[in-house]
Design an enzyme around this catalytic site. Structure first.
Site, PDB file in Angstrom:
ATOM      1  N   TYR A 156       0.844  -1.209   0.000  1.00 12.13           N
ATOM      2  CA  TYR A 156       0.000   0.000   0.000  1.00 12.13           C
ATOM      3  C   TYR A 156       0.878   1.257   0.000  1.00 12.13           C
ATOM      4  O   TYR A 156       0.659   2.175  -0.804  1.00 12.13           O
ATOM      5  CB  TYR A 156      -0.921  -0.027   1.223  1.00 12.13           C
ATOM      6  CG  TYR A 156      -1.848   1.157   1.335  1.00 12.13           C
ATOM      7  CD1 TYR A 156      -2.935   1.307   0.478  1.00 12.13           C
ATOM      8  CD2 TYR A 156      -1.645   2.138   2.312  1.00 12.13           C
ATOM      9  CE1 TYR A 156      -3.800   2.399   0.587  1.00 12.13           C
ATOM     10  CE2 TYR A 156      -2.501   3.227   2.432  1.00 12.13           C
ATOM     11  CZ  TYR A 156      -3.581   3.354   1.565  1.00 12.13           C
ATOM     12  OH  TYR A 156      -4.428   4.440   1.680  1.00 12.13           O
ATOM     13  N   SER A 159       2.490   1.902  -3.250  1.00 16.88           N
ATOM     14  CA  SER A 159       1.548   2.443  -4.247  1.00 16.88           C
ATOM     15  C   SER A 159       1.298   3.929  -3.998  1.00 16.88           C
ATOM     16  O   SER A 159       1.203   4.720  -4.945  1.00 16.88           O
ATOM     17  CB  SER A 159       0.223   1.663  -4.239  1.00 16.88           C
ATOM     18  OG  SER A 159      -0.594   2.030  -3.144  1.00 16.88           O
ATOM     19  N   LYS A 160       1.222   4.321  -2.740  1.00 21.40           N
ATOM     20  CA  LYS A 160       0.910   5.728  -2.443  1.00 21.40           C
ATOM     21  C   LYS A 160       2.117   6.631  -2.698  1.00 21.40           C
ATOM     22  O   LYS A 160       1.971   7.794  -3.097  1.00 21.40           O
ATOM     23  CB  LYS A 160       0.386   5.854  -1.008  1.00 21.40           C
ATOM     24  CG  LYS A 160      -0.988   5.204  -0.814  1.00 21.40           C
ATOM     25  CD  LYS A 160      -2.021   5.781  -1.787  1.00 21.40           C
ATOM     26  CE  LYS A 160      -3.432   5.303  -1.524  1.00 21.40           C
ATOM     27  NZ  LYS A 160      -4.406   5.910  -2.433  1.00 21.40           N
TER      28      LYS A 160
HETATM   29  N1  NAP Z   1      -9.802   6.413   4.873  1.00 23.50           N
HETATM   30  C1  NAP Z   1      -8.544   6.647   5.172  1.00 23.50           C
HETATM   31  O1  NAP Z   1      -8.158   6.623   6.349  1.00 23.50           O
HETATM   32  C2  NAP Z   1      -7.564   6.995   4.092  1.00 23.50           C
HETATM   33  C3  NAP Z   1      -6.330   7.531   4.489  1.00 23.50           C
HETATM   34  C4  NAP Z   1      -5.414   7.869   3.510  1.00 23.50           C
HETATM   35  C5  NAP Z   1      -5.705   7.689   2.179  1.00 23.50           C
HETATM   36  N2  NAP Z   1      -6.908   7.160   1.833  1.00 23.50           N
HETATM   37  C6  NAP Z   1      -7.166   6.962   0.413  1.00 23.50           C
HETATM   38  O2  NAP Z   1      -8.340   7.657   0.051  1.00 23.50           O
HETATM   39  C7  NAP Z   1      -8.983   6.998  -1.043  1.00 23.50           C
HETATM   40  C8  NAP Z   1     -10.432   6.738  -0.700  1.00 23.50           C
HETATM   41  O3  NAP Z   1     -10.476   5.919   0.449  1.00 23.50           O
HETATM   42  P1  NAP Z   1     -11.792   5.723   1.311  1.00 23.50           P
HETATM   43  O4  NAP Z   1     -11.367   5.700   2.710  1.00 23.50           O
HETATM   44  O5  NAP Z   1     -12.840   6.647   0.861  1.00 23.50           O
HETATM   45  O6  NAP Z   1     -12.134   4.206   0.883  1.00 23.50           O
HETATM   46  P2  NAP Z   1     -13.528   3.462   0.631  1.00 23.50           P
HETATM   47  O7  NAP Z   1     -14.609   4.064   1.430  1.00 23.50           O
HETATM   48  O8  NAP Z   1     -13.229   2.009   0.794  1.00 23.50           O
HETATM   49  O9  NAP Z   1     -13.794   3.766  -0.895  1.00 23.50           O
HETATM   50  C9  NAP Z   1     -12.986   3.236  -1.896  1.00 23.50           C
HETATM   51  C10 NAP Z   1     -13.589   3.591  -3.231  1.00 23.50           C
HETATM   52  O10 NAP Z   1     -12.769   3.036  -4.265  1.00 23.50           O
HETATM   53  C11 NAP Z   1     -13.614   2.413  -5.213  1.00 23.50           C
HETATM   54  N3  NAP Z   1     -12.911   1.317  -5.862  1.00 23.50           N
HETATM   55  C12 NAP Z   1     -12.084   0.397  -5.301  1.00 23.50           C
HETATM   56  N4  NAP Z   1     -11.655  -0.478  -6.211  1.00 23.50           N
HETATM   57  C13 NAP Z   1     -12.228  -0.113  -7.393  1.00 23.50           C
HETATM   58  C14 NAP Z   1     -12.190  -0.632  -8.713  1.00 23.50           C
HETATM   59  N5  NAP Z   1     -11.459  -1.730  -9.031  1.00 23.50           N
HETATM   60  N6  NAP Z   1     -12.904  -0.009  -9.689  1.00 23.50           N
HETATM   61  C15 NAP Z   1     -13.641   1.080  -9.399  1.00 23.50           C
HETATM   62  N7  NAP Z   1     -13.720   1.627  -8.157  1.00 23.50           N
HETATM   63  C16 NAP Z   1     -13.031   1.036  -7.181  1.00 23.50           C
HETATM   64  C17 NAP Z   1     -14.800   1.887  -4.380  1.00 23.50           C
HETATM   65  O11 NAP Z   1     -15.951   1.780  -5.202  1.00 23.50           O
HETATM   66  P3  NAP Z   1     -16.709   0.393  -5.557  1.00 23.50           P
HETATM   67  O12 NAP Z   1     -16.450  -0.581  -4.460  1.00 23.50           O
HETATM   68  O13 NAP Z   1     -18.134   0.810  -5.706  1.00 23.50           O
HETATM   69  O14 NAP Z   1     -16.109   0.013  -6.849  1.00 23.50           O
HETATM   70  C18 NAP Z   1     -14.987   3.036  -3.409  1.00 23.50           C
HETATM   71  O15 NAP Z   1     -15.812   4.019  -3.976  1.00 23.50           O
HETATM   72  C19 NAP Z   1      -8.166   5.718  -1.300  1.00 23.50           C
HETATM   73  O16 NAP Z   1      -7.252   5.949  -2.335  1.00 23.50           O
HETATM   74  C20 NAP Z   1      -7.421   5.525   0.006  1.00 23.50           C
HETATM   75  O17 NAP Z   1      -6.223   4.808  -0.165  1.00 23.50           O
HETATM   76  C21 NAP Z   1      -7.855   6.815   2.742  1.00 23.50           C
END
Ligand code: NAP
Length: 252
Positions: A156, A159-160
């Protein structure tokens, strides 16, 4: 004039069915944008659409972004309806916390496919003159894990880190096309991805992580607001940067 307005702009957002992507969709719509939203889960994407500001024009693409053969055709079809694109947020992402011995080549491939490659492939399409307005802004959601080491996050974090460095290179290449490119690195944000991670690592490790956030865990809107800034004219002299939105996590 409100420098932060997104009025009369069409923004394409991946990962719009959940968490940060859903919040970006809602907040961009409140700032006046029309939207093209991408995710696999149709029901959850419809829920996002139902949360948008009234009068927002929203088009959806229900697809796995790692396996769309006719991605450009789909985008072209939506642009014909919505108008040319002025901004892109790559929010789709997957996270796995696993000891190194459980990391496999497939795990790296799967994580990079969503977090990095599909975002840059969409950026490639959106950088073409026929799909973009005179100026445009791309925002890639990275993570503090791309800057700070965390146990169990080899794939992870890699990738980031790739998102941040790739975005910086895109910023150099695309400035002559009127496109700014930046990344945003959040620490822990209250979304389903975080819930899953906390289930995997157990209560003690989760408590440790919580303690490392001087301002506590973030809300999706905290990240969405940073994205709105980077999409808007308020940031017109900012490109190639990584905006850290982490409640003080990486200041330790
Ligand atoms: N939450 C945190 O603490 C955090 C911290 C740092 C960075 N981030 C980053 O922020 C971003 C959003 O995270 P989040 O927390 O909002 O996660 P989340 O609630 O799990 O949402 C992830 C999103 O990615 C979509 N997705 C995943 N695989 C996909 C695929 N193969 N094709 C199309 N859509 C896909 C999912 O949509 P579907 O399942 O409907 O396809 C969902 O809308 C990510 O890049 C994550 O790494 C999050």
């Amino acid at each position: 004039m409100n420098q932060f307005s997104l009025k009369d702009r069409t923004i394409l957002i991946t990962g719009a069915s959940s968490g940060i992507g859903r919040s970006c969709s809602v907040e961009c719509s409140k700032s006046g944008a029309d939207l093209i939203l991408i995710a696999r889960n149709e029901e959850e994407l419809k829920k996002t659409v139902s949360m948008l500001a009234p009068d927002t024009k929203a088009e959806t693409i229900i697809a796995d972004i790692t396996g769309i053969e006719n991605l450009e055709d789909l985008i072209a079809e939506k642009v014909a309806v919505s108008g040319k694109i002025s901004g892109f947020i790559h929010c789709a992402g997957i996270e796995k916390t696993l000891p190194l011995k459980k990391h496999t080549p497939q795990l790296y491939t799967d994580i990079f496919a969503v977090n990095v490659i599909s975002g840059f492939e969409i950026a490639k399409i959106l950088s073409l003159k026929k799909y973009k307005n005179e100026t445009s802004s791309f925002v890639f959601i990275s993570s503090v894990a791309g800057m700070v080491g965390e146990i169990g996050k080899a794939a992870y974090s890699a990738s980031k880190g790739a998102v941040v460095s790739g975005a910086r290179s895109l910023a150099m290449e695309l400035s002559r096309s009127g496109i700014r490119v930046n990344s945003v690195s959040p620490a822990m944000v209250n979304t389903p991805i975080l819930e899953k991670m906390f289930e995997n690592i157990g209560e003690d490790a989760a408590e440790e992580i919580l303690k490392k956030h001087p301002l506590g865990i973030g809300e999706p809107e905290d990240v969405a607001n940073a994205c709105i800034f980077l999409l808007s004219d308020a940031s017109k002299w900012i490109t190639g940067s990584n905006l850290v939105v982490d409640g003080g996590y990486s200041a330790h």
